[in-house]
Structures are given as C-alpha cells and as structure tokens.
Design an enzyme around this catalytic site. Sequence first.
Site, PDB file in Angstrom:
ATOM      1  CG  MET A 149      47.807  34.775  52.314  1.00 22.61           C
ATOM      2  SD  MET A 149      46.474  33.961  53.155  1.00 22.61           S
ATOM      3  CE  MET A 149      45.190  35.171  52.916  1.00 22.61           C
ATOM      4  CB  SER A 150      54.540  34.016  52.826  1.00 23.26           C
ATOM      5  OG  SER A 150      55.753  33.619  53.429  1.00 23.26           O
TER       6      SER A 150
ATOM      7  CB  ALA B  10      53.711  29.467  60.920  1.00 21.82           C
TER       8      ALA B  10
ATOM      9  CG  HIS C  12      50.061  26.439  55.252  1.00 18.68           C
ATOM     10  ND1 HIS C  12      50.422  27.553  55.961  1.00 18.68           N
ATOM     11  CD2 HIS C  12      51.206  25.934  54.720  1.00 18.68           C
ATOM     12  CE1 HIS C  12      51.735  27.723  55.874  1.00 18.68           C
ATOM     13  NE2 HIS C  12      52.235  26.765  55.129  1.00 18.68           N
TER      14      HIS C  12
END
Length: 280
Positions: free
Chosen positions: A186-187, A34, A39
């Site tokens: 962000m997550s 995801a 990332h």
Amino acid sequence: MIAPIVRSLAGLRAQTAVWRKTGETIGVVPTMGALHQGHLSLARAAREKCDRVIVTIFVNPKQFDDPDDLKNYPRTEEDDARKLESIGVDLIYVPEPDQIYPDGFATTVSVSGLTDMLCGESRPGHFDGVATVVSKLFAQTAADFAFFGEKDYQQLQIVRRMAADLDIPIEVVGCPTIREEDGLAMSSRNLLLSDRSRVYAPVLAEVMEDMREKLKGGATMAAILPDAKARVMAAGFNDVDYLELRDGLDLSLLDQAKPEARLFAAAWLAGVRLIDNIAV
Ligand code: PAF
C-alpha cells in the site's frame, strides 16, 4: 468523534503540555496525508502503545525533487480525518507551512552513508528533506514514540540513525508493510496508477517473493537478477531503478542471503515510481 485539527505549533504545545503534566506518554505518526490502511495500521500501533496519539499531516516540500510530483501529491484532509475517527487518535497536527519552515529557516539535517544508496541515488536531497522535517516534528511534538512503516525501510533506518545521533529521546517503532490482497504494497502513490497499470503493479512483489525463495535456497543475486529484471520489464514496467539485496541494518550490498538480509526494489510503471522491500 473526529479528533481536533491543530494548525499551529503554539496550539500543539498547549495540548502536549497538559498531557505531559499528567505523565501521559505520547506517540506520533508522521504522514503526508492521503491516508490508506498502511497509515491506519501505524495509528493503531500507536493507539495500543501510547496514552495519547498525534497524527501529523504535512506535505513536505523539501523532500520532493520534482515540482510536478509535489503539485500532484494527493491532498485529502477531510477524508483523512474521517478515516482516523474509528482509531480514536487524540490530535491531528496539520501545520501551516510557516509553522515548520518560518521565514529565514536555514537548517538541513543530513544523514550520511545510509542516504547514498537506493532511493538516495535517484532522488538527490530527498532524505535530507525527510530528516529535516522529521526532526522538526520530533522536536515539536516531544513524543515518546514515533511510528514508521517498513514499506519505506530506508527512511525508517535513516530516521533511527538521525534520532540516535541527535540524542532525541524518542523510540522509533517500525511497523510491517500492509499489502493489497494481490500483494501490492500500500502506498499513496498507488492512487496515481491507471486501471491498466494497477493490474500489472503486483508483479514487482511477485518477482521479489520468487527471488526470496531462490536466495533462501542458496542462489546468488548475480545468478537470479537478470531473469528477475526481465520478468518485471515483461510485465509492462518501463524501468527498474534498483533491485538489490542489502543488509537490513547498515544497508550494505549483499550477493547472498544472511540473517537481516532484505530485498529492495524501485521500478517505474507508466510514470509512477513504485518501491517495495521484503525480509529474506
Ligand atoms: O513517509 C512519509 O510519508 C514522509 O516521508 C514523512 C515521514 C511523513 C516525512 O514527511
């Protein structure tokens, strides 16, 4: 070009052996997929520092304390591979579950102290699951560098401790939290927020920024905490798990700012648990 996806340990080792032979350095970015810009920033940092970059995608069952959370965790492998294309990673390791936890697997890596507080308190066993899978991924990739986000700051410190304690020859690199324009960290969990909750989610970071200014001006946590919590709750959050000032190295609790101090927060918004932390 989309990087090759490797699903077996034998396939991974066949590739890393070739790189090792030619003396190339290897960087690993462990993820549960995801992928978002946070990332991708880790993959970019790895790309800049290392000759070869491996991104791992494995939704690790051992770090979920709630079976529904594990079931609902977003799985978006094709999209993830496409997102990594522009960065030019060399290999995406998506191990089959038995490549990480074969039949009879009986080992748990447990870091004491750093895991007793913050998220460790409300998620029993979570960090044992993280330390166990990360030590497997370090052993399997035999990488020289590993990249983790400061967004999960407690995890970063635990992984550093684990690698040092077990003499794993890897340098753990911490990378800054990437935020949305409105300040929300962000997550992958942000995908679970409803449109309405998404509007209120940045209040947590806003309140933390205000607390930082007050702490820098000499205020104590005891003095500013009640108002800060009340603001978070007034914005529609259902509960604050913790909102604490801690030392950034040993995570001990503080009442006033000092070098290395960080603010840590976890709060529930309509069934989604958001975490954040900032240097003070
Ligand atoms: O931060 C994560 O996504 C996970 O905890 C990690 C480090 C990939 C281990 O499963």
